[in-house]
Design a protein around this motif. Sequence first.
Motif, PDB file in Angstrom:
ATOM      1  N   THR A   1       7.324 -11.482 -14.172  1.00 31.39           N
ATOM      2  CA  THR A   1       6.497 -12.408 -14.949  1.00 31.39           C
ATOM      3  C   THR A   1       5.572 -13.218 -14.046  1.00 31.39           C
ATOM      4  O   THR A   1       5.439 -14.437 -14.194  1.00 31.39           O
ATOM      5  N   SER A   2       4.944 -12.563 -13.098  1.00 29.11           N
ATOM      6  CA  SER A   2       4.040 -13.262 -12.171  1.00 29.11           C
ATOM      7  C   SER A   2       2.933 -13.970 -12.939  1.00 29.11           C
ATOM      8  O   SER A   2       2.343 -13.421 -13.877  1.00 29.11           O
ATOM      9  N   LEU A   3       2.648 -15.210 -12.498  1.00 27.18           N
ATOM     10  CA  LEU A   3       1.555 -15.958 -13.106  1.00 27.18           C
ATOM     11  C   LEU A   3       0.204 -15.482 -12.583  1.00 27.18           C
ATOM     12  O   LEU A   3      -0.813 -15.608 -13.264  1.00 27.18           O
ATOM     13  N   HIS A   4       0.202 -14.954 -11.374  1.00 33.40           N
ATOM     14  CA  HIS A   4      -1.004 -14.368 -10.774  1.00 33.40           C
ATOM     15  C   HIS A   4      -0.545 -13.586  -9.554  1.00 33.40           C
ATOM     16  O   HIS A   4       0.043 -14.161  -8.643  1.00 33.40           O
ATOM     17  N   ASP A   5      -0.818 -12.299  -9.520  1.00 38.07           N
ATOM     18  CA  ASP A   5      -0.286 -11.462  -8.448  1.00 38.07           C
ATOM     19  C   ASP A   5      -1.298 -10.374  -8.107  1.00 38.07           C
ATOM     20  O   ASP A   5      -1.972  -9.841  -8.999  1.00 38.07           O
ATOM     21  N   GLY A   6      -1.362 -10.063  -6.816  1.00 37.24           N
ATOM     22  CA  GLY A   6      -2.273  -9.007  -6.401  1.00 37.24           C
ATOM     23  C   GLY A   6      -1.869  -7.670  -6.971  1.00 37.24           C
ATOM     24  O   GLY A   6      -2.649  -6.982  -7.621  1.00 37.24           O
ATOM     25  N   MET A   7      -0.617  -7.250  -6.731  1.00 36.57           N
ATOM     26  CA  MET A   7      -0.114  -5.993  -7.264  1.00 36.57           C
ATOM     27  C   MET A   7       1.279  -6.183  -7.844  1.00 36.57           C
ATOM     28  O   MET A   7       1.514  -5.935  -8.997  1.00 36.57           O
ATOM     29  N   ASN A   8       2.220  -6.616  -7.034  1.00 40.17           N
ATOM     30  CA  ASN A   8       3.644  -6.762  -7.316  1.00 40.17           C
ATOM     31  C   ASN A   8       4.344  -5.409  -7.209  1.00 40.17           C
ATOM     32  O   ASN A   8       4.286  -4.568  -8.118  1.00 40.17           O
ATOM     33  N   LEU A   9       5.001  -5.224  -6.061  1.00 41.41           N
ATOM     34  CA  LEU A   9       5.679  -3.965  -5.791  1.00 41.41           C
ATOM     35  C   LEU A   9       7.082  -3.912  -6.376  1.00 41.41           C
ATOM     36  O   LEU A   9       7.691  -2.840  -6.397  1.00 41.41           O
ATOM     37  N   VAL A  10       7.605  -5.046  -6.847  1.00 40.71           N
ATOM     38  CA  VAL A  10       8.925  -5.027  -7.476  1.00 40.71           C
ATOM     39  C   VAL A  10       8.918  -4.074  -8.667  1.00 40.71           C
ATOM     40  O   VAL A  10       9.859  -3.297  -8.872  1.00 40.71           O
ATOM     41  N   ALA A  11       7.836  -4.124  -9.442  1.00 46.90           N
ATOM     42  CA  ALA A  11       7.741  -3.248 -10.616  1.00 46.90           C
ATOM     43  C   ALA A  11       7.825  -1.784 -10.204  1.00 46.90           C
ATOM     44  O   ALA A  11       8.525  -0.978 -10.839  1.00 46.90           O
ATOM     45  N   LYS A  12       7.140  -1.421  -9.127  1.00 48.19           N
ATOM     46  CA  LYS A  12       7.132  -0.025  -8.697  1.00 48.19           C
ATOM     47  C   LYS A  12       8.443   0.349  -8.011  1.00 48.19           C
ATOM     48  O   LYS A  12       8.896   1.502  -8.122  1.00 48.19           O
ATOM     49  N   GLU A  13       9.064  -0.593  -7.301  1.00 46.70           N
ATOM     50  CA  GLU A  13      10.365  -0.306  -6.693  1.00 46.70           C
ATOM     51  C   GLU A  13      11.411  -0.025  -7.767  1.00 46.70           C
ATOM     52  O   GLU A  13      12.245   0.877  -7.625  1.00 46.70           O
ATOM     53  N   PHE A  14      11.348  -0.805  -8.838  1.00 47.22           N
ATOM     54  CA  PHE A  14      12.278  -0.585  -9.948  1.00 47.22           C
ATOM     55  C   PHE A  14      12.084   0.814 -10.533  1.00 47.22           C
ATOM     56  O   PHE A  14      13.054   1.558 -10.755  1.00 47.22           O
ATOM     57  N   ILE A  15      10.838   1.204 -10.753  1.00 43.36           N
ATOM     58  CA  ILE A  15      10.552   2.527 -11.315  1.00 43.36           C
ATOM     59  C   ILE A  15      11.035   3.622 -10.368  1.00 43.36           C
ATOM     60  O   ILE A  15      11.628   4.621 -10.789  1.00 43.36           O
ATOM     61  N   GLY A  16      10.793   3.439  -9.061  1.00 47.77           N
ATOM     62  CA  GLY A  16      11.219   4.439  -8.099  1.00 47.77           C
ATOM     63  C   GLY A  16      12.722   4.604  -8.017  1.00 47.77           C
ATOM     64  O   GLY A  16      13.219   5.675  -7.650  1.00 47.77           O
ATOM     65  N   SER A  17      13.466   3.556  -8.360  1.00 50.75           N
ATOM     66  CA  SER A  17      14.932   3.615  -8.246  1.00 50.75           C
ATOM     67  C   SER A  17      15.594   4.315  -9.430  1.00 50.75           C
ATOM     68  O   SER A  17      16.749   4.750  -9.327  1.00 50.75           O
ATOM     69  N   ARG A  18      14.868   4.430 -10.559  1.00 48.72           N
ATOM     70  CA  ARG A  18      15.514   4.900 -11.791  1.00 48.72           C
ATOM     71  C   ARG A  18      15.335   6.403 -11.969  1.00 48.72           C
ATOM     72  O   ARG A  18      14.574   6.877 -12.817  1.00 48.72           O
TER      73      ARG A  18
END
Length: 741
Positions: A627-644
């Motif tokens: 829920t970033s208020l302002h973020d360049g990219m945010n790799l947490v979202a992609k790390e989560f996808i890569g783990s599943r």
Amino acid sequence: MFRTLRLSLRFVVPLAIALFLMALLVVPWIDSLTTRWFVRDVEIRAQLVGNSIDDAITTPLMAGNYPAIEQRFERTISDERLYALGLCLPDGKLVVHTEPWPAVLGCKRVADPRAARMLSDEALHVTVRPVVREGEELGRLLIVHDMSFMQRRSADTRFWVIGLFVMAGLVIAGITVLVAQMSLRGWVASVREMLRDETLRSPAAPASPELAPLVGDLREMLRDIESEQRLHDDMTLHWTPHTLRKLLREQLSGDEIIVVSNREPYIHEAGPNGPVVRRPASGLVTAVEPVMRACSGTWIAHGSGSADRETVDARDHVGVPTSDPSYTLRRVWLTQEEEEGYYYGFANEGIWPLCHIAHVRPVFRSSDWEYYQQVNRRFADAVIHEAKTEDPVVLVQDYHLALVPRYVREQLPRATIIMFWHIPWPNPESFGICPWKRELLEGLFGSDILGFHTRYHCKNFLETVDRFVEARIEYESSTVTVGGRPTRVEAYPISIAWPEAPPAGTVEAARTEVFEQAGLPATHRLAVGVDRLDYTKGIIERMRAVERLLELHPEWIGRFTLIQIAAPSRSSLEEYQRFEAQVREIAAEINARFDSSGPEPVRLLIEHHDSASVFQHYRACDVCVVTSLHDGMNLVAKEFIGSRDDERGVLVLSQFAGAARELHEALIVNPYHIDQVAEALHSALTMPESEQQARMRSMRQLVREFNVFRWAGRMLLDAGRLRRRARLRARLGEDVQELSA
């Protein structure tokens, strides 16, 4: 010199041939024309001579007094051009003539007056004039002119005409060579200008009128080639570490790669049994470190660990990773004052809130700015010291080092410098708050390529440049030219290193492990948030959304928990201290409000977690909340996808994160709209497995293809094209220089 002579002959030889052919046509025509003029003049003179002696010879002719006629003839031929006079009787007898007299000339031969006039033997012209008295022809007067003067004058005329052509040819040839030289010099200057990047890439760049069509065609050709090459790369390349290494060998010929960042990829901390290696919680490190493993270059970073000095050699180098070194880490040392002024001060109290629209007022101090300049100069000096060639490829990372590109450019003008800005770029009005905005922009203009996560951030940057700097901006090719040097502004969405092998263990095993550690029942539903403890990450808004979820859907009370992993960050800053206290207070408030016999709804873990622990939490949860208020990219979202790899789980993603522009199958929310986030959490918890699988499969395919090696590879491919173009420009420049010598 010889090449210039050859080029001049290309103009002169055709001109000489043209003049020669013209002379062949003109000289005979002039000869014919002047001959007709002279003949007409001679005939007119003959008529005058005939008129003057006609009366004087008529009476003696009638009386047969030929001696008197002869005397008259002798007096008349004193004119140098009058060769002889003769008189023929009607019966064809020549009775009187002067000396000399042409032996071939007789009365019978001139019986036809027209034929007599055409007599040209011995360069003579004969005019026949009848002598008539009262209608009776008494005889014929033969007037012979010497035409040798005509031949002499014709020869003189030919001489002067040919001389005129020769002189005109020489003059025209000289003018032609002069004009050719001037045109060549102008063409050379235009070609040199054209060969500059900004001329080929910017319609605003000046070009000589004669080269303007060529420049336009070359611009279109270059764009087409680059577009086709990019499309070919996108369709044919499968981006892996091996692909990246192959790219470096083929496209960059194994050129030297240097990465510069504030954060180091490995930190050595003092432990009871010696130094302990720790990976920092940083999206930058997560993205760039796999690239460096593939490149085997040098990474320059601030040595911030308590045992960092103990692990480096005499040149401040250490091979990393420690277990299997694949690249070199060069550490830069900062004093406490420098770190506070440069890092905590200008970078994180000034630029960070300036670029993140998160309602925190940026703070700018002159002393912080001085430290920022000083430390940026030190990092640039480290790059120059580490460079083994005059043209390394330098990748400068993030807002901490905005001045490094210009400082490096001053010492290594042939270097290819790529600056990647990992955080958002604000709109011009927001950026205008910075007192040293021009200096920051000038520092970035030292880059050949300036990268952002999204096209929107590129647009903001170009608008900022247009507002505050005198520059040529070509929006079509996204290029800024300042001081004759172009900087290409491109979007390179960053990503993660896609797992090459399936994760060890199953999702069920990871879920069991995490649930046991957290004391959660097997049927419990789990959401996970992973962030640095930063006010831009929307952690408070996330917890308020959990609170609202339990209010709107009380069936989740005691059955749902949010585990918030929050790595401490910039804890020495008051703003971050206040933020941590507020986060702890709100979490305690929510847990107290929904106290039940079940697990607490918010479990706050403000501590560092290694990548393995974070990975297990990704695999164990039902929902990942970003829920970033302002973020360049945010790799947490992609790390989560890569783990599943089980293709289960739901991603709730802020619309203000750069990742939202790629991951359309996530549940996109406005983090400021608490009710919307709460309903998105409820939808995620109740989503059928078939829908989860469809969404996750699509996002996994995208993240797999657009991985971190593709991110780095696209930048390095563009850098390789710039380097090849620069080398071609240098070779063409040498040829043009030789041409103009």
